[in-house]
Design a protein around this motif. Structure first.
Motif, PDB file in Angstrom:
ATOM      1  N   LEU A 235      -6.001 -10.911  55.436  1.00 28.83           N
ATOM      2  CA  LEU A 235      -6.821 -11.581  56.452  1.00 28.83           C
ATOM      3  C   LEU A 235      -8.048 -10.725  56.713  1.00 28.83           C
ATOM      4  O   LEU A 235      -8.013  -9.506  56.563  1.00 28.83           O
ATOM      5  N   GLN A 236      -9.125 -11.378  57.124  1.00 27.16           N
ATOM      6  CA  GLN A 236     -10.358 -10.661  57.418  1.00 27.16           C
ATOM      7  C   GLN A 236     -10.852 -11.067  58.809  1.00 27.16           C
ATOM      8  O   GLN A 236     -10.752 -12.244  59.185  1.00 27.16           O
ATOM      9  N   LEU A 237     -11.387 -10.109  59.548  1.00 29.71           N
ATOM     10  CA  LEU A 237     -11.874 -10.340  60.907  1.00 29.71           C
ATOM     11  C   LEU A 237     -13.386 -10.170  60.941  1.00 29.71           C
ATOM     12  O   LEU A 237     -13.911  -9.182  60.428  1.00 29.71           O
ATOM     13  N   GLU A 238     -14.075 -11.136  61.531  1.00 29.41           N
ATOM     14  CA  GLU A 238     -15.523 -11.044  61.716  1.00 29.41           C
ATOM     15  C   GLU A 238     -15.853 -11.380  63.158  1.00 29.41           C
ATOM     16  O   GLU A 238     -15.406 -12.403  63.674  1.00 29.41           O
ATOM     17  N   LEU A 239     -16.623 -10.513  63.796  1.00 32.57           N
ATOM     18  CA  LEU A 239     -17.036 -10.722  65.184  1.00 32.57           C
ATOM     19  C   LEU A 239     -18.496 -11.117  65.249  1.00 32.57           C
ATOM     20  O   LEU A 239     -19.329 -10.519  64.566  1.00 32.57           O
ATOM     21  N   SER A 240     -18.790 -12.089  66.092  1.00 25.29           N
ATOM     22  CA  SER A 240     -20.191 -12.427  66.342  1.00 25.29           C
ATOM     23  C   SER A 240     -20.791 -11.314  67.200  1.00 25.29           C
ATOM     24  O   SER A 240     -20.075 -10.547  67.850  1.00 25.29           O
ATOM     25  N   GLU A 241     -22.089 -11.219  67.184  1.00 24.15           N
ATOM     26  CA  GLU A 241     -22.767 -10.204  67.994  1.00 24.15           C
ATOM     27  C   GLU A 241     -22.494 -10.443  69.482  1.00 24.15           C
ATOM     28  O   GLU A 241     -22.331  -9.498  70.250  1.00 24.15           O
ATOM     29  N   GLU A 242     -22.412 -11.707  69.879  1.00 24.52           N
ATOM     30  CA  GLU A 242     -22.102 -12.035  71.282  1.00 24.52           C
ATOM     31  C   GLU A 242     -20.705 -11.551  71.661  1.00 24.52           C
ATOM     32  O   GLU A 242     -20.490 -11.059  72.770  1.00 24.52           O
TER      33      GLU A 242
ATOM     34  N   VAL B 114     -15.640 -15.471  68.325  1.00 30.81           N
ATOM     35  CA  VAL B 114     -16.863 -15.960  68.965  1.00 30.81           C
ATOM     36  C   VAL B 114     -16.657 -16.056  70.460  1.00 30.81           C
ATOM     37  O   VAL B 114     -15.526 -16.016  70.954  1.00 30.81           O
ATOM     38  N   VAL B 115     -17.739 -16.181  71.189  1.00 29.97           N
ATOM     39  CA  VAL B 115     -17.669 -16.400  72.629  1.00 29.97           C
ATOM     40  C   VAL B 115     -17.763 -17.894  72.866  1.00 29.97           C
ATOM     41  O   VAL B 115     -18.678 -18.564  72.392  1.00 29.97           O
ATOM     42  N   ASN B 116     -16.782 -18.424  73.599  1.00 31.38           N
ATOM     43  CA  ASN B 116     -16.732 -19.842  73.901  1.00 31.38           C
ATOM     44  C   ASN B 116     -16.459 -19.991  75.389  1.00 31.38           C
ATOM     45  O   ASN B 116     -15.387 -19.617  75.854  1.00 31.38           O
ATOM     46  N   ASP B 117     -17.406 -20.531  76.127  1.00 28.63           N
ATOM     47  CA  ASP B 117     -17.289 -20.695  77.578  1.00 28.63           C
ATOM     48  C   ASP B 117     -16.969 -19.387  78.280  1.00 28.63           C
ATOM     49  O   ASP B 117     -16.134 -19.332  79.189  1.00 28.63           O
ATOM     50  N   GLY B 118     -17.576 -18.297  77.833  1.00 29.22           N
ATOM     51  CA  GLY B 118     -17.405 -17.003  78.463  1.00 29.22           C
ATOM     52  C   GLY B 118     -16.161 -16.233  78.038  1.00 29.22           C
ATOM     53  O   GLY B 118     -15.943 -15.118  78.493  1.00 29.22           O
ATOM     54  N   ASP B 119     -15.357 -16.814  77.159  1.00 30.57           N
ATOM     55  CA  ASP B 119     -14.146 -16.155  76.675  1.00 30.57           C
ATOM     56  C   ASP B 119     -14.232 -15.972  75.168  1.00 30.57           C
ATOM     57  O   ASP B 119     -14.885 -16.749  74.471  1.00 30.57           O
ATOM     58  N   LEU B 120     -13.511 -14.965  74.672  1.00 28.21           N
ATOM     59  CA  LEU B 120     -13.435 -14.775  73.221  1.00 28.21           C
ATOM     60  C   LEU B 120     -12.458 -15.782  72.655  1.00 28.21           C
ATOM     61  O   LEU B 120     -11.406 -16.035  73.234  1.00 28.21           O
ATOM     62  N   SER B 121     -12.818 -16.382  71.523  1.00 27.17           N
ATOM     63  CA  SER B 121     -11.930 -17.324  70.860  1.00 27.17           C
ATOM     64  C   SER B 121     -12.053 -17.147  69.360  1.00 27.17           C
ATOM     65  O   SER B 121     -12.975 -16.510  68.857  1.00 27.17           O
ATOM     66  N   PHE B 122     -11.114 -17.736  68.642  1.00 27.57           N
ATOM     67  CA  PHE B 122     -11.061 -17.613  67.189  1.00 27.57           C
ATOM     68  C   PHE B 122     -11.478 -18.915  66.537  1.00 27.57           C
ATOM     69  O   PHE B 122     -11.120 -19.985  67.003  1.00 27.57           O
ATOM     70  N   ALA B 123     -12.197 -18.770  65.441  1.00 31.83           N
ATOM     71  CA  ALA B 123     -12.627 -19.942  64.678  1.00 31.83           C
ATOM     72  C   ALA B 123     -12.282 -19.739  63.221  1.00 31.83           C
ATOM     73  O   ALA B 123     -12.109 -18.644  62.762  1.00 31.83           O
TER      74      ALA B 123
END
Length: 104
Positions: A39-46, A95-104
């Motif tokens: 598995l690979q993890l990528e974080l958005s800058e946000e 990613v940030v979704n509605d102020g929370d971290l979420s996975f896509a």
């Protein structure tokens, strides 16, 4: 004892860029563990910005960062992997979704 000290070490407060660098190091450890399961993890800058904000305390510096990563990423990600949401070969985007971290 005091006469033996010939230098004073001054610690300056950490800045946002230093907190982000520490977060990247902590997340690289998580990424290596995920790589064992293909598995690979990528974080958005946000997402990285939010982690740096939540994981920083003016008194304790970056000490809360590890707990913030565990609470915001590692624990929910473990539940998602165990539930079958992510499979070997997937890239998990944080990613940030509605102020929370979420996975896509």
């Amino acid at each position: 004892f005091v006469n033996r000290i010939d230098e004073v070490v001054v610690f300056h407060p950490l800045g946002e860029s230093q907190i982000k660098s520490i977060a990247r190091i902590q997340l690289a450890n998580l990424d290596r563990r995920l790589a064992d399961n293909n598995l690979q993890l990528e974080l958005s800058e946000e997402a990285l910005d939010q982690l740096a904000e939540v994981g920083f305390d003016p008194v304790y510096g970056a000490r809360p960062l590890k707990r913030a990563i565990q609470r915001s990423i590692e624990n929910p990600l473990a539940e998602a992997i165990l539930s079958g949401r992510f499979k070997p070969g997937d890239t998990i985007n944080v990613v940030v979704n509605d102020g929370d971290l979420s996975f896509a």
